[in-house]
Write a protein that holds these residues in place. Structure first.
Motif, PDB file in Angstrom:
ATOM      1  N   UNK A   9       0.892  -1.170  -0.108  1.00 19.78           N
ATOM      2  CA  UNK A   9      -0.096  -0.312   0.177  1.00 19.78           C
ATOM      3  C   UNK A   9       0.980   1.221   0.008  1.00 19.78           C
ATOM      4  N   UNK A  10       0.478   2.124  -0.846  1.00 19.52           N
ATOM      5  CA  UNK A  10       0.842   3.782  -0.634  1.00 19.52           C
ATOM      6  C   UNK A  10      -0.455   4.376  -0.264  1.00 19.52           C
ATOM      7  N   UNK A  11      -0.389   4.847   1.020  1.00 18.29           N
ATOM      8  CA  UNK A  11      -1.709   5.736   0.862  1.00 18.29           C
ATOM      9  C   UNK A  11      -1.407   7.058   0.589  1.00 18.29           C
ATOM     10  N   UNK A  12      -2.631   7.735  -0.142  1.00 17.85           N
ATOM     11  CA  UNK A  12      -2.630   8.898  -0.999  1.00 17.85           C
ATOM     12  C   UNK A  12      -3.781   9.939  -0.277  1.00 17.85           C
ATOM     13  N   UNK A  13      -4.556   9.452   0.553  1.00 17.87           N
ATOM     14  CA  UNK A  13      -5.520  10.401   0.886  1.00 17.87           C
ATOM     15  C   UNK A  13      -5.629  10.535   2.470  1.00 17.87           C
ATOM     16  N   UNK A  14      -5.976  11.603   3.048  1.00 22.70           N
ATOM     17  CA  UNK A  14      -5.672  12.036   4.346  1.00 22.70           C
ATOM     18  C   UNK A  14      -6.910  11.346   5.250  1.00 22.70           C
ATOM     19  N   UNK A  15      -8.069  11.555   4.421  1.00 23.36           N
ATOM     20  CA  UNK A  15      -9.553  11.054   5.056  1.00 23.36           C
ATOM     21  C   UNK A  15      -9.939   9.729   3.935  1.00 23.36           C
ATOM     22  N   UNK A  16     -10.528   8.660   4.602  1.00 19.86           N
ATOM     23  CA  UNK A  16     -10.998   7.713   4.175  1.00 19.86           C
ATOM     24  C   UNK A  16     -12.123   7.098   4.887  1.00 19.86           C
ATOM     25  N   UNK A  17     -13.519   6.809   4.228  1.00 19.11           N
ATOM     26  CA  UNK A  17     -14.633   6.423   4.758  1.00 19.11           C
ATOM     27  C   UNK A  17     -14.976   5.038   4.179  1.00 19.11           C
ATOM     28  N   UNK A  18     -15.218   3.983   4.805  1.00 16.99           N
ATOM     29  CA  UNK A  18     -16.069   2.824   4.152  1.00 16.99           C
ATOM     30  C   UNK A  18     -17.015   2.323   5.063  1.00 16.99           C
ATOM     31  N   UNK A  19     -18.366   2.228   4.493  1.00 17.62           N
ATOM     32  CA  UNK A  19     -19.492   1.979   5.191  1.00 17.62           C
ATOM     33  C   UNK A  19     -20.047   0.626   4.792  1.00 17.62           C
ATOM     34  N   UNK A  20     -20.812   0.069   5.400  1.00 18.26           N
ATOM     35  CA  UNK A  20     -21.598  -1.277   5.057  1.00 18.26           C
ATOM     36  C   UNK A  20     -22.694  -1.458   6.300  1.00 18.26           C
ATOM     37  N   UNK A  21     -23.778  -2.217   5.762  1.00 17.02           N
ATOM     38  CA  UNK A  21     -25.004  -2.357   6.311  1.00 17.02           C
ATOM     39  C   UNK A  21     -25.093  -3.804   6.788  1.00 17.02           C
ATOM     40  N   UNK A  28      -2.429  10.956   8.906  1.00 17.01           N
ATOM     41  CA  UNK A  28      -1.670  12.051   9.383  1.00 17.01           C
ATOM     42  C   UNK A  28      -0.652  12.289   8.453  1.00 17.01           C
ATOM     43  N   UNK A  29      -0.810  12.620   7.226  1.00 17.43           N
ATOM     44  CA  UNK A  29       0.273  12.620   6.419  1.00 17.43           C
ATOM     45  C   UNK A  29       0.871  14.044   6.283  1.00 17.43           C
ATOM     46  N   UNK A  30       0.615  15.057   7.339  1.00 18.78           N
ATOM     47  CA  UNK A  30       1.468  16.271   7.424  1.00 18.78           C
ATOM     48  C   UNK A  30       2.553  16.093   8.250  1.00 18.78           C
ATOM     49  N   UNK A  31       2.839  15.186   8.997  1.00 23.92           N
ATOM     50  CA  UNK A  31       3.931  15.118   9.677  1.00 23.92           C
ATOM     51  C   UNK A  31       4.264  13.485   9.627  1.00 23.92           C
ATOM     52  N   UNK A  32       5.523  13.334  10.053  1.00 19.89           N
ATOM     53  CA  UNK A  32       6.206  11.937  10.312  1.00 19.89           C
ATOM     54  C   UNK A  32       7.092  12.011  11.535  1.00 19.89           C
ATOM     55  N   UNK A  33       6.829  10.849  12.375  1.00 13.35           N
ATOM     56  CA  UNK A  33       7.548  10.586  13.607  1.00 13.35           C
ATOM     57  C   UNK A  33       8.445  10.058  13.326  1.00 13.35           C
ATOM     58  N   UNK A  34       9.963  10.511  13.651  1.00 15.68           N
ATOM     59  CA  UNK A  34      11.294   9.849  13.619  1.00 15.68           C
ATOM     60  C   UNK A  34      11.764   9.364  14.933  1.00 15.68           C
ATOM     61  N   UNK A  35      12.046   8.271  14.960  1.00 15.12           N
ATOM     62  CA  UNK A  35      12.400   7.477  16.240  1.00 15.12           C
ATOM     63  C   UNK A  35      13.771   7.200  16.116  1.00 15.12           C
ATOM     64  N   UNK A  36      14.534   7.355  17.151  1.00 11.82           N
ATOM     65  CA  UNK A  36      16.064   6.969  17.229  1.00 11.82           C
ATOM     66  C   UNK A  36      16.546   6.666  18.479  1.00 11.82           C
ATOM     67  N   UNK A  37      17.649   6.221  18.861  1.00 10.05           N
ATOM     68  CA  UNK A  37      18.308   5.938  20.194  1.00 10.05           C
ATOM     69  C   UNK A  37      19.256   7.477  20.322  1.00 10.05           C
ATOM     70  N   UNK A  38      19.347   7.821  21.709  1.00 11.05           N
ATOM     71  CA  UNK A  38      20.376   8.738  22.123  1.00 11.05           C
ATOM     72  C   UNK A  38      21.343   8.408  23.316  1.00 11.05           C
ATOM     73  N   UNK A  39      22.300   8.561  23.257  1.00 10.88           N
ATOM     74  CA  UNK A  39      23.141   8.236  24.331  1.00 10.88           C
ATOM     75  C   UNK A  39      22.926   9.509  25.182  1.00 10.88           C
ATOM     76  N   UNK A  40      22.801   9.139  26.508  1.00  9.88           N
ATOM     77  CA  UNK A  40      22.662  10.333  27.572  1.00  9.88           C
ATOM     78  C   UNK A  40      23.845  10.500  28.435  1.00  9.88           C
ATOM     79  N   UNK A  41      24.907   9.682  28.109  1.00 12.54           N
ATOM     80  CA  UNK A  41      25.958   9.498  28.880  1.00 12.54           C
ATOM     81  C   UNK A  41      27.443   9.900  28.396  1.00 12.54           C
ATOM     82  N   UNK A  42      27.260   9.856  26.920  1.00 18.83           N
ATOM     83  CA  UNK A  42      28.425   9.940  26.248  1.00 18.83           C
ATOM     84  C   UNK A  42      28.914  11.321  26.396  1.00 18.83           C
TER      85      UNK A  42
END
Length: 404
Positions: A244-256, A371-385
Motif C-alpha cells: 500500500x501507498x496511502x495517498x488520502x488523508x481521510x477515508x470512509x468505508x460503510x456497510x450495513x 496524518x500525512x502532514x507529519x512524520x514521527x522519527x524515532x532514534x536512540x540517543x546516548x545520554x551519558x556519552x
C-alpha cells in the motif's frame, strides 16, 4: 416456533435475545456478552525481538523477560545449580585405578580451588588427599559464576540507562510519504448471531474531506480487497491492502447488516484488529485491536446496536521512521474514537425497534485519518556519552511529548 430460553418475542412469532445478550446455540438460550471493553496497541518494533514462532511462544512474555535484568539472574541461577549438581553427582562414581574420566574430572576440580586450600599449587604433583580441596574447587567456581552473573546484571542496568528512545516530529513531503510501503489489514466483527447473509452496501470508498475539493467516491476494490466470513462471534469484514501507498488523508468505508427472516440485524458489540506490516520485512508489525461495547469511554453497560444511526470507528495512521532499525518505515495504526450509533439499553425499546420496519439494519462506518502532514522519527540517543547535551530544549521537549 419456540423461543430460546430468556429470549423476547416480537411480531407474534419471531424471537430475539434481550439487550446485551447473544444466542448460545449449544444450550439454545440467550446469554450475556461478558467480554470487557478494552484496546490493545503494539508498535511492532522491539529491540529485543526474538524469532520464535508465534504459535509456540508468547511474544509478550518473552519480550518482558528479555528486556529486564531477570534474564541474567535466571541464567546465573541455572549455571550455578548445574555446576553444583555436576560436582555432587561425580562423588558417586568409583575412581577405580585412578585413570578413568571421573578421576581426571575430580582432579581438575581440585586444581580449580583458588579460594580455600590454595597451597596445593606449590606441589602440583602431590596426590589429592583432602576432600576440602575438591570442595574448594567446587565452591571457587560457584563463587565466580555468582560474581559474573551479578556483574552482568549490573552492567546491563548501566548500559540500558545510557540510551533513551527519542521521538521527533517533522513536516512531511510527498517523496517521503511515497516511501512508506506497508501491507495493511483490517478486521472487524459484529458480535452477534448474524451471518454474512445479512451484509449489504459494502463496495464504496469515500476519500477526502466532505465539502472540499478532492472529495470523491471510488470503487473499494480498486484500493483494497474485501471479504466477509462467518465466525463463531459473528460476521467478520476483512479489508486487505498489499504493497500500500496511502495517498488520502481521510477515508470512509460503510456497510450495513439488514434483517433477514428469523435473523434480525442486532449486535452487542464490535471486535476489531488493524495491522500494518513492513512490505520488505514482514517481522515488523504494528497493531491495534480491541473490543467495543458502548462508546469510546469503554463502558461495559450492556447495549444492543440496531437502527439508522451509524456506528463510527475512527482510526489514525501515523507514519514512523525508525532510524535505529535501518530506517524502517512503518505505519502505526491507533484507535482514536468509537461513536456509537442507534442502540438500546432497555428491552422494551429493543422490542419496539424489532417490530419497526425502518429500524431493520446496523449501519457501520470505518473512518481512517492518515496524518500525512507529519512524520514521527524515532532514534536512540546516548545520554551519558561525551559531548551529548541531553538537556537541550528541543530534544527534551520532543522526548517529553512523544516518548513512551
Amino acid at each position: 416456533m419456540e423461543c430460546p430460553k430468556n429470549a423476547l418475542s416480537y411480531n407474534g412469532t419471531h424471537c430475539a435475545c434481550p439487550v446485551g445478550q447473544l444466542l448460545n446455540t449449544t444450550t439454545n438460550s440467550c446469554e450475556v456478552f461478558g467480554t470487557r471493553s478494552e484496546i490493545f496497541t503494539d508498535s511492532g518494533v522491539d529491540l529485543y525481538a526474538l524469532s520464535f514462532p508465534e504459535t509456540i511462544f508468547s511474544f509478550d512474555s518473552i519480550r518482558n523477560f528479555t528486556q529486564s535484568q531477570a534474564v541474567f539472574l535466571e541464567a546465573t541461577l541455572v549455571l550455578l545449580l548445574s555446576w553444583l549438581a555436576f560436582c555432587f553427582f561425580l562423588r558417586f562414581f568409583k575412581l577405580r585405578d585412578g585413570r578413568n574420566l571421573v578421576f581426571n574430572l575430580r582432579w581438575w576440580i581440585s586444581r580449580l580451588d583458588v579460594c580455600f586450600a590454595t597451597r596445593h599449587w606449590l606441589d602440583d604433583q602431590s596426590t589429592v588427599k583432602k576432600r576440602k580441596t575438591e570442595l574448594g574447587g567446587t565452591f571457587s567456581i560457584a563463587s565466580w559464576i555468582l560474581f559474573i552473573g551479578l556483574f552482568a546484571a549490573l552492567l546491563y542496568q548501566i548500559i540500558s540507562k545510557r540510551t533513551i528512545e527519542i521521538h521527533n516530529v517533522k513536516a512531511a513531503n510527498a517523496p517521503e510519504l511515497a516511501s512508506f510501503i506497508n501491507d495493511m489489514e483490517f478486521n472487524i466483527t459484529a458480535v452477534s448471531s448474524m451471518s454474512c447473509s445479512n451484509l449489504r452496501g459494502i463496495g464504496t470508498l469515500v476519500t477526502g474531506d466532505p465539502g472540499f475539493p478532492g472529495f470523491r467516491f471510488d470503487s473499494l476494490s480498486n484500493f483494497v480487497g474485501y471479504s466477509c466470513h462467518n465466525t463463531s462471534a459473528g460476521p467478520t469484514i476483512t479489508l486487505k491492502c498489499s504493497n500500500c501507498r496511502l495517498r488520502h488523508d481521510y477515508m470512509y468505508i460503510s456497510w450495513l447488516f439488514v434483517d433477514l427472516p428469523d435473523n434480525p440485524a442486532t449486535a452487542v458489540g464490535f471486535h476489531f484488529n488493524f495491522t500494518a506490516k513492513d512490505h520488505a520485512n514482514k517481522k515488523h508489525t504494528s497493531f491495534v485491536g480491541g473490543t467495543l461495547k458502548n462508546g469510546s469511554v469503554l463502558s461495559d453497560r450492556p447495549v444492543t446496536f440496531r437502527g439508522l444511526g451509524a456506528n463510527v470507528l475512527k482510526f489514525s495512521l501515523f507514519p514512523r521512521i525508525y532510524h535505529n532499525f535501518n530506517d524502517l518505515r512503518l505505519i502505526q495504526p491507533l484507535f482514536h474514537e468509537f461513536v456509537p450509533g442507534s442502540h438500546y439499553a432497555d428491552d422494551a425499546q429493543l422490542q419496539a425497534s424489532l417490530e419497526s420496519s425502518t429500524d431493520g439494519l446496523i449501519n457501520t462506518t470505518l473512518f481512517v485519518n492518515y496524518l500525512s502532514s507529519y512524520i514521527v522519527e524515532i532514534d536512540n540517543q546516548n545520554i551519558m556519552g561525551p559531548g551529548k547535551n541531553f538537556a537541550s530544549s528541543v530534544h527534551y521537549t520532543n522526548w517529553h511529548m512523544f516518548s513512551k
